[in-house]
Each structure stands twice: as C-alpha cells, then as structure tokens.
Design a protein around this motif. Sequence first.
Motif, short mmCIF file in Angstrom:
data_model
loop_
_atom_site.label_atom_id
_atom_site.label_comp_id
_atom_site.label_asym_id
_atom_site.label_seq_id
_atom_site.Cartn_x
_atom_site.Cartn_y
_atom_site.Cartn_z
N LEU A 101 0.72 -0.94 0.29
CA LEU A 101 0.22 -0.45 0.60
C LEU A 101 0.96 1.36 0.13
O LEU A 101 1.58 0.88 1.31
CB LEU A 101 -0.89 0.09 1.32
N VAL A 102 0.63 2.03 -1.06
CA VAL A 102 1.78 2.91 -1.35
C VAL A 102 1.16 4.46 -0.76
O VAL A 102 -0.18 4.96 -1.71
CB VAL A 102 1.94 2.93 -2.87
N LEU A 103 1.27 4.71 0.92
CA LEU A 103 0.28 5.86 0.72
C LEU A 103 1.28 7.34 0.20
O LEU A 103 2.31 7.90 0.84
CB LEU A 103 0.17 6.25 2.34
N LEU A 104 0.30 8.29 -0.39
CA LEU A 104 1.00 8.73 -0.98
C LEU A 104 0.37 10.36 -0.28
O LEU A 104 -0.72 10.64 0.09
CB LEU A 104 0.69 9.72 -1.99
N ARG A 105 0.91 11.94 0.59
CA ARG A 105 0.46 12.59 1.06
C ARG A 105 0.08 13.94 -0.39
O ARG A 105 0.47 14.27 -0.87
CB ARG A 105 1.58 13.27 2.09
N ALA A 106 -1.43 14.52 0.33
CA ALA A 106 -2.34 15.69 -0.14
C ALA A 106 -2.17 16.52 0.76
O ALA A 106 -2.05 17.62 -0.06
CB ALA A 106 -2.68 14.88 -1.37
N PHE A 107 -2.59 16.05 1.83
CA PHE A 107 -3.15 16.72 3.34
C PHE A 107 -1.63 18.25 3.19
O PHE A 107 -0.92 17.73 3.33
CB PHE A 107 -3.20 16.08 4.22
N ARG A 108 -2.12 19.06 3.47
CA ARG A 108 -1.06 21.21 3.13
C ARG A 108 -1.71 20.46 5.07
O ARG A 108 -2.87 21.05 5.66
CB ARG A 108 -1.26 21.68 2.69
N ALA A 109 -0.06 21.14 5.63
CA ALA A 109 -0.36 21.31 7.40
C ALA A 109 1.24 22.01 7.74
O ALA A 109 2.09 21.28 7.58
CB ALA A 109 -0.42 19.76 7.98
N ALA A 110 1.19 23.10 8.34
CA ALA A 110 2.04 24.07 8.37
C ALA A 110 2.90 23.40 9.33
O ALA A 110 4.61 23.35 9.53
CB ALA A 110 2.16 24.77 8.34
N ASP A 111 2.57 22.58 9.89
CA ASP A 111 2.76 22.01 11.29
C ASP A 111 3.35 20.38 11.03
O ASP A 111 4.27 20.24 11.94
CB ASP A 111 2.46 22.21 12.27
N VAL A 112 2.82 20.09 10.07
CA VAL A 112 3.93 18.89 10.01
C VAL A 112 4.69 18.80 8.81
O VAL A 112 4.21 18.72 6.81
CB VAL A 112 2.74 18.16 9.16
N PRO A 113 5.65 19.02 8.53
CA PRO A 113 7.09 18.36 8.11
C PRO A 113 7.24 18.28 6.84
O PRO A 113 7.26 16.82 6.91
CB PRO A 113 8.29 18.45 8.56
N HIS A 114 7.37 18.29 5.32
CA HIS A 114 7.37 17.33 4.68
C HIS A 114 9.33 16.55 4.43
O HIS A 114 9.98 18.19 3.99
CB HIS A 114 6.18 17.98 3.05
N PRO A 115 9.61 15.61 4.20
CA PRO A 115 10.98 15.38 4.06
C PRO A 115 10.99 15.89 1.81
O PRO A 115 12.86 16.06 2.61
CB PRO A 115 10.81 14.21 4.38
N GLU A 116 10.13 16.29 1.42
CA GLU A 116 10.70 16.72 0.76
C GLU A 116 10.43 18.49 0.12
O GLU A 116 11.22 19.32 -0.57
CB GLU A 116 9.98 16.77 -1.15
N GLY A 117 10.15 18.88 0.91
CA GLY A 117 9.39 20.16 1.47
C GLY A 117 8.63 21.23 0.80
O GLY A 117 7.50 21.93 1.46
N THR A 118 7.65 20.55 -0.02
CA THR A 118 6.78 20.72 -0.70
C THR A 118 5.88 19.33 -0.62
O THR A 118 6.07 18.74 -0.33
CB THR A 118 7.03 20.98 -2.03
N VAL A 119 4.16 19.97 -1.11
CA VAL A 119 3.11 18.61 -0.93
C VAL A 119 3.13 18.35 -2.56
O VAL A 119 2.72 19.20 -2.93
CB VAL A 119 1.79 18.89 -0.37
N ASP A 120 3.47 17.40 -3.05
CA ASP A 120 3.44 16.80 -4.50
C ASP A 120 3.38 15.31 -4.25
O ASP A 120 4.68 14.89 -3.96
CB ASP A 120 4.93 17.74 -4.72
N PRO A 121 2.25 14.65 -4.12
CA PRO A 121 2.43 12.93 -4.23
C PRO A 121 2.76 12.92 -5.41
O PRO A 121 3.28 11.33 -5.07
CB PRO A 121 1.02 13.11 -4.59
N MET A 122 2.70 12.96 -6.83
CA MET A 122 3.24 12.02 -7.83
C MET A 122 5.08 12.69 -7.99
O MET A 122 5.82 11.72 -7.96
CB MET A 122 2.32 12.53 -8.85
#
Length: 365
Positions: A101-122
């Motif tokens: 199961l590949v879980l991809l982040r689409a939710f935006r939340a300023a308090d949850v850092p994204h390891p790649e810096g921006t939200v971009d599921p693809m």
Amino acid sequence: MGLQVGIVGLPNAGKSTLFNALTRAGAAVAPYPFTTIEPNVGVVPLADERLQWLAELLRPPRVVPVAVEFVDIAGLVRGSHRGEGLGNQFLHHIRQVDAVLVLLRAFRAADVPHPEGTVDPMRDLAVLDTELILADLATVERRLERTRALARTKPREYGEELHFLEQLQAHLNSGQPARTLPRTAQEQAILSGLFLLTEKPRLYVLNLGEEQVQEAQSLLQPLLARAQAEGGAAMWICARLEEELAQLDGPEAQELRQAWGLPPDAVQQLAHAAYDLLGLISFFTVVGGNEIRAWEIRRGTTALKAAGKVHSDMERGFIRAEVVSFADLRRSGSLAAARELGLVRSEGRDYIVQDGDVIQFRFSV
Ligand SMILES: Nc1nc2c(ncn2[C@@H]2O[C@H](COP(=O)(O)OP(=O)(O)O)[C@@H](O)[C@H]2O)c(=O)[nH]1
Ligand SMILES: [Mg+2]
C-alpha cells in the motif's frame, strides 16, 4: 500467517495514522478477536454480509471472517537504498508482504514538515519508486554475480537464468518496476525467489486533508491513471479523520461521515481493495453447529487445495466436496431446503471453487 499488506510512504505521509485507523476500526468488528500481532502489525477482519447472513441462520458460537493484516513499514526515504534514514531495515519488512500500500501525502499542514519540502504526491511517488527499484537492482545484481560464476562452469544449466537476470537488470535500470516485465513460467520461478519489492501488486492511497474531500476525485485522477495502467488500484482516504472516527460509535460516526463527505466505511473499502487486488475470493465452511468460517483462496483454486487450506487431513483424505452457492442457499432459506431442492452439488477434487461457495468437505482419515 494471513494475507499481509505493507504500508509504505515517505515520513509524515500519515502511515502510522492510517495504521491506527485500520486497527482501531478492526477492533470494533465483533466478534473477531482483535489483535495487534506486533506493535506494527494490525488485523482488519473483512466485513462480509454473506457471512453475517449465515451467522444469523445458523447461530453458531463462533464466526470467523477472513482478515487482512496491515504492516506499518517505517524508514523509507530518499537515499534509503544507500543507507539514508533507517537505511535498509525497511527492506526486510517489505520483502515479506503480499501487497504494498503506497500512501501519498496530499494534505497540507504547516506544522507537519514534508521531507521533500513541498506537498506533491506524484513527485513523492517517483521518489519511492526510485528507492524501491534501486533496492531491487541491488538484489538482482547480487544474484547476477552468483549466476555468472555458476554459468561459467555450467553454462547449459545457468545460461537461461543469466540471460533473464540481465534482462531484468536492464528493465529495472530503465526505471521500470519488475512486475511489468513479461516472463515465462520458468522465469516466474526465478523472480519469485528474488522477493523483489517492485514485483508486488500495489494499492495507491492518497491521504487527503479534511478540506480536500470536495475535490477528492480530481486530486485522485493522476494516481488512478497510473494504477489503471499497471493493473493496480487507487483510492483516497482522510487518515486523520478516520483515526478519530474509528473511536466513535455507530450513529454518531455515521453522521459525522456524512457531514464530512466521507464514504460510509473507508477502512473496509481499503481492506476489500487489497483483497481484490490479490485476486482473492472467499468460501465458507460450517463445522457442525460450532463454527462458521470464511476462508481466502486465490481465484482458480481447486476443491482439493481449498480442503487443504482448512486442514491438511482434508486434503490428504479428500473424498468429495458438497457445495452450494451462497445465492442458492439464501434463496432456499436453509441448508436442508437447499438439499431437498437438489442445489447441494457433489464435486470432485478438480472442481474450481467459486466466490461464495458454502462447502462441506468429505474426507477419510
Ligand atoms: N493536518 C493533517 N495532518 C495529518 C493528516 N494525516 C496525518 N497527519 C499528521 O501528520 C503527522 C505525521 O503522521 P504519521 O502518521 O505519524 O506519519 P508517518 O511518518 O507516515 O507514520 C502526524 O502529526 C499526523 O497527525 C491529515 O490528513 N491532515
Ligand atoms: Mg510512522
């Protein structure tokens, strides 16, 4: 061990949140004894209205549904294949699962850092794909070395394997997952022995924020296209909401679901999607007055092998299977009535078990 699905995704994609939602929801499905086998392995019993109907008809003390096990696999980050983050520890866990199961982040939340810096599921999917493909390449290359050495002394025995492994290496090197490589039955055996990560069937899940539900379908589109192209499946979920809702009781949770625009049972949808992805169907056994049980088998399984799933004695001493389809049974109202109507068939060992068959195996000990 039951059917296992490994949850992979970048850090903070919501894997543990989804895992909690799944296992808590699973806990609520009486009368299945809820288990978290290990801290990161949870069991979701599959709801099945046919099993429920059988349980109401026969009222046995025990009703056992089939179940899907979910494994929260941590540690996959960009660079994992060369030891970044938790390094290769995750590999060991994914190798053992039946589906990913590949879980991809689409939710935006300023308090949850994204390891790649921006939200971009693809983009995240591309990162995960690269890591998994590189990990597989390392596996294939180790095997190639061994096979090359063997082929030098025994070219006739190892020539074909060598040729196939080189093809596989080139395929992975071109950025493609193992599962899209055409293979013969013999090559399939080689592949199965490698336990490659990109060989496993995939369920893509897009983790949406509450405010994204209205545009869920359009957000899911690219992922759905990808899944369709590879014969996989894709769906969306609000992991955090599901985690919260899983703690509430029936009517209250349903009202909130409607208000939020969520499906009535996202967790079951997900478990069923994994089940279908693996080509699994269910048959049912009634053991005296004591137990009704659902069993999972791959589509195309014979009565003999299905018997073995229940008990090795039943396979060894197989005589015949008495089979009634669930639809026929429901229409007749009871097993006795189905018998009188001649709807209970006597089938031999080569009979292909159908989804929903209610089976009594006759065997000698
Ligand atoms: N705002 C928001 N936060 C979420 C959502 N899903 C997960 N999170 C949060 O993101 C953080 C990371 O989630 P977690 O499940 O631990 O991610 P993991 O690293 O993939 O296991 C947690 O603080 C979650 O509460 C969501 O849909 N919306
Ligand atoms: Mg986690």
